[in-house]
Design a protein around this motif. Sequence first.
Motif, mmCIF file in Angstrom:
data_model
loop_
_atom_site.group_PDB
_atom_site.id
_atom_site.type_symbol
_atom_site.label_atom_id
_atom_site.label_comp_id
_atom_site.label_asym_id
_atom_site.label_seq_id
_atom_site.Cartn_x
_atom_site.Cartn_y
_atom_site.Cartn_z
ATOM 1 N N LEU A 62 0.821 -1.209 0.000
ATOM 2 C CA LEU A 62 0.000 0.000 0.000
ATOM 3 C C LEU A 62 0.856 1.262 0.000
ATOM 4 C CD1 LEU A 62 -2.715 -1.334 2.364
ATOM 5 C CD2 LEU A 62 -3.235 -0.181 0.211
ATOM 6 N N ILE A 63 1.909 1.278 0.781
ATOM 7 C CA ILE A 63 2.776 2.464 0.831
ATOM 8 C C ILE A 63 3.548 2.619 -0.469
ATOM 9 C CG2 ILE A 63 4.817 3.422 1.958
ATOM 10 C CD1 ILE A 63 3.660 2.345 4.596
ATOM 11 N N GLU A 64 4.089 1.512 -0.982
ATOM 12 C CA GLU A 64 4.849 1.594 -2.232
ATOM 13 C C GLU A 64 3.967 1.958 -3.417
ATOM 14 O OE1 GLU A 64 6.854 -2.119 -2.595
ATOM 15 O OE2 GLU A 64 8.419 -1.602 -1.124
ATOM 16 N N ASN A 65 2.669 1.636 -3.333
ATOM 17 C CA ASN A 65 1.734 1.955 -4.414
ATOM 18 C C ASN A 65 0.844 3.149 -4.071
ATOM 19 O OD1 ASN A 65 1.789 -0.370 -6.653
ATOM 20 N ND2 ASN A 65 2.196 -1.282 -4.653
ATOM 21 N N HIS A 66 1.309 3.957 -3.108
ATOM 22 C CA HIS A 66 0.655 5.238 -2.770
ATOM 23 C C HIS A 66 -0.828 5.072 -2.459
ATOM 24 C CE1 HIS A 66 4.432 6.838 -4.279
ATOM 25 N NE2 HIS A 66 4.217 6.245 -5.444
ATOM 26 N N PHE A 67 -1.144 4.026 -1.694
ATOM 27 C CA PHE A 67 -2.514 3.783 -1.225
ATOM 28 C C PHE A 67 -3.518 3.731 -2.388
ATOM 29 C CE2 PHE A 67 -0.274 5.471 2.400
ATOM 30 C CZ PHE A 67 -0.701 4.656 3.426
ATOM 31 N N LEU A 107 -6.161 2.281 -3.681
ATOM 32 C CA LEU A 107 -7.227 1.368 -3.263
ATOM 33 C C LEU A 107 -8.185 1.015 -4.392
ATOM 34 C CD1 LEU A 107 -8.052 2.925 0.216
ATOM 35 C CD2 LEU A 107 -6.694 0.892 -0.265
ATOM 36 N N SER A 108 -7.932 1.525 -5.574
ATOM 37 C CA SER A 108 -8.788 1.181 -6.718
ATOM 38 C C SER A 108 -8.157 0.102 -7.594
ATOM 39 C CB SER A 108 -9.064 2.435 -7.559
ATOM 40 O OG SER A 108 -7.850 2.976 -8.074
ATOM 41 N N GLU A 109 -6.893 -0.241 -7.307
ATOM 42 C CA GLU A 109 -6.190 -1.249 -8.093
ATOM 43 C C GLU A 109 -6.737 -2.638 -7.752
ATOM 44 O OE1 GLU A 109 -4.329 -3.357 -10.499
ATOM 45 O OE2 GLU A 109 -3.686 -1.253 -10.557
ATOM 46 N N LYS A 110 -7.393 -3.278 -8.723
ATOM 47 C CA LYS A 110 -8.021 -4.581 -8.466
ATOM 48 C C LYS A 110 -6.990 -5.698 -8.334
ATOM 49 C CE LYS A 110 -12.105 -2.852 -8.476
ATOM 50 N NZ LYS A 110 -12.831 -2.723 -7.190
ATOM 51 N N ASN A 111 -5.893 -5.608 -9.070
ATOM 52 C CA ASN A 111 -4.831 -6.605 -8.966
ATOM 53 C C ASN A 111 -3.935 -6.233 -7.787
ATOM 54 O OD1 ASN A 111 -3.047 -8.688 -9.484
ATOM 55 N ND2 ASN A 111 -1.865 -7.495 -10.958
ATOM 56 N N SER A 112 -4.418 -6.504 -6.599
ATOM 57 C CA SER A 112 -3.736 -6.057 -5.387
ATOM 58 C C SER A 112 -4.132 -6.954 -4.223
ATOM 59 C CB SER A 112 -4.139 -4.616 -5.073
ATOM 60 O OG SER A 112 -5.473 -4.573 -4.579
ATOM 61 N N PRO A 113 -3.392 -6.881 -3.107
ATOM 62 C CA PRO A 113 -3.777 -7.675 -1.927
ATOM 63 C C PRO A 113 -5.059 -7.189 -1.271
ATOM 64 C CG PRO A 113 -1.900 -6.260 -1.432
ATOM 65 C CD PRO A 113 -2.124 -6.173 -2.897
ATOM 66 N N ILE A 114 -5.627 -6.100 -1.748
ATOM 67 C CA ILE A 114 -6.885 -5.581 -1.196
ATOM 68 C C ILE A 114 -8.075 -6.351 -1.763
ATOM 69 C CG2 ILE A 114 -8.283 -3.509 -0.807
ATOM 70 C CD1 ILE A 114 -5.470 -3.426 0.363
ATOM 71 N N PHE A 115 -7.994 -6.744 -3.016
ATOM 72 C CA PHE A 115 -9.156 -7.327 -3.701
ATOM 73 C C PHE A 115 -8.954 -8.778 -4.147
ATOM 74 C CE2 PHE A 115 -9.557 -2.754 -4.347
ATOM 75 C CZ PHE A 115 -10.888 -2.536 -4.019
ATOM 76 N N GLU A 116 -7.706 -9.242 -4.227
ATOM 77 C CA GLU A 116 -7.448 -10.587 -4.751
ATOM 78 C C GLU A 116 -6.551 -11.394 -3.817
ATOM 79 O OE1 GLU A 116 -7.685 -9.747 -9.579
ATOM 80 O OE2 GLU A 116 -5.746 -10.129 -8.623
ATOM 81 N N ASN A 117 -6.519 -12.688 -4.055
ATOM 82 C CA ASN A 117 -5.616 -13.573 -3.321
ATOM 83 C C ASN A 117 -4.219 -13.393 -3.917
ATOM 84 O OD1 ASN A 117 -4.405 -15.544 -1.841
ATOM 85 N ND2 ASN A 117 -5.848 -17.161 -2.384
#
Length: 523
Positions: A46-51, A53-63
């Motif tokens: 999250l820090i390296e990608n400047h938060f 939160l809309s990026e679907k290919n991320s640990p926020i939305f995917e395994n």
Amino acid sequence: MNKNKKLFVKSGVFIFLLFWIGFLYAHKIDLMTADLGRHLQNGRWLIENHFNLSEKNSPIFENYYSYTHPDFKVINHHWGSGVIFYLFWKFFGFSGLSFFYIFLSLVAFSLFFYIAFKESDFTLASLLAFFLAPLIAERTEIRPEIFSILLSALFLFLLWEYLQEKISWKWLLLVPFQVFWVNLHVYFFLGGFLVGVFWLSEIILILFQRLTDEEFARKIKRIKILTVILLLVFLAALANPFNFEGLFYPLKIFKNYGYTIVENKPINFVENYGIVNSNFTLVKIVLALVFSSFVLLFLIDRGKISLPCFIFSVFFGVLGWMAIRNFTLLGFFTLPVLAYNFHSILGQKEGEKNLAKEKGIAILYIILVVVGSWGNFEYLSTRWEKKGIGLAPEITKAAEFFQKESIEGPIFNNYDLGGYLIFFLFPQEKVFVDNRPEAYPDSFFSEVYKPMQEKADVFKKVDQQYNFNVVFFYRNDITPWGMNFLKVIREDPEWAPVYKDDYALIYLKRNEANMGLINKYKM
């Protein structure tokens, strides 16, 4: 004893309680079985990608960390905790992270203790705190739930003080801290629950109590204010990357939960499984004391029964019985409840001399001291070896060996080890599985993960699918399938052990690329 001496003694006792509970919380970090490694990677991403939160290919939305089900949809409800943990780890290391976790726990304890002290007296609150300390310190692993405990304490403190008319309603505007809570831990619903309990209690009191016009007007005003706060908490909870899906996620998190987690099981289930924990007995004693206190209060002076205390007792009593992970919440919320109830039963007004109450409080104090001493002793005796700050000794060596020898996957690992591998090996390597049942289909555990450890032929079929090069296994896995797999892999001529320590085993497939390492570290 004059005022200054009393204050000095009370300060000394409170400092001792802080020290004691902090000491109980001090627990070496076992990254092998903890979720912490994954939380730290979440924070790093999250820090390296400047938060973003809309990026679907991320640990926020995917395994994101698994190669077996990388596109499986997840709701990362604790991403904010990962950011906080990562920042503390980056600047202060694992020891700093341990101290930070203990500090947050002690802040929460202080808020609960303050309410207990104000609703009873210092002696009773202190003895109850000592008695409940093993429950309060049940959850020593650094987890996002610490933020739920802290924010529960803050919400309860603000609501309690407001209804006691000790603070202005404007302080309740801090309650929409829910906007942070919903992104810190899945127990964010406790914020709305706490506000709702006091809101409902005020409505019931209006309906069933005889009130003067002035009291009625005051309660109507409170209800209006609490209605607004409840609405604000609800709206704040929508401030998450998943909107309404995230808001209602606590209701459906167990719908796709194909793996049995001990911490999510009832006490009777865990006891039948053969797991021993002195806190199981303590929970039973605590629930018996809570029940007894309400029965006595009903018989002696039912008008003093606090509806919020009763609701908290039922709610957190059920939560505590149904899952080990809720022991800490049970311990914290029981502290002010028992303090209020027993003070209402046994407390004497100034100048009052009631022999029955004196004997009753003496018996209660003896129970709290005796059971509290036993509970604290048992707690320490079973966890003494893990006491301390920072990482458990030599916990990093298996990962360092893997990196030093430039070993490459695909890796087959067991459930416990997922967070460890994610922390040390990602992004160079992804995991077969990690300790999030909700991040994998139900069928993955029932049709693949367990059978492949139970039967050698199933393992070979799965191996053909994923072409494992490494088996990286937590050697203290106590599941029947995990213990069976250690026998299977040991007897399989296609695999050679190259590393072993107190925590992990590493096997390499006998192929041309690995023969150099196999010959070098032949075991």
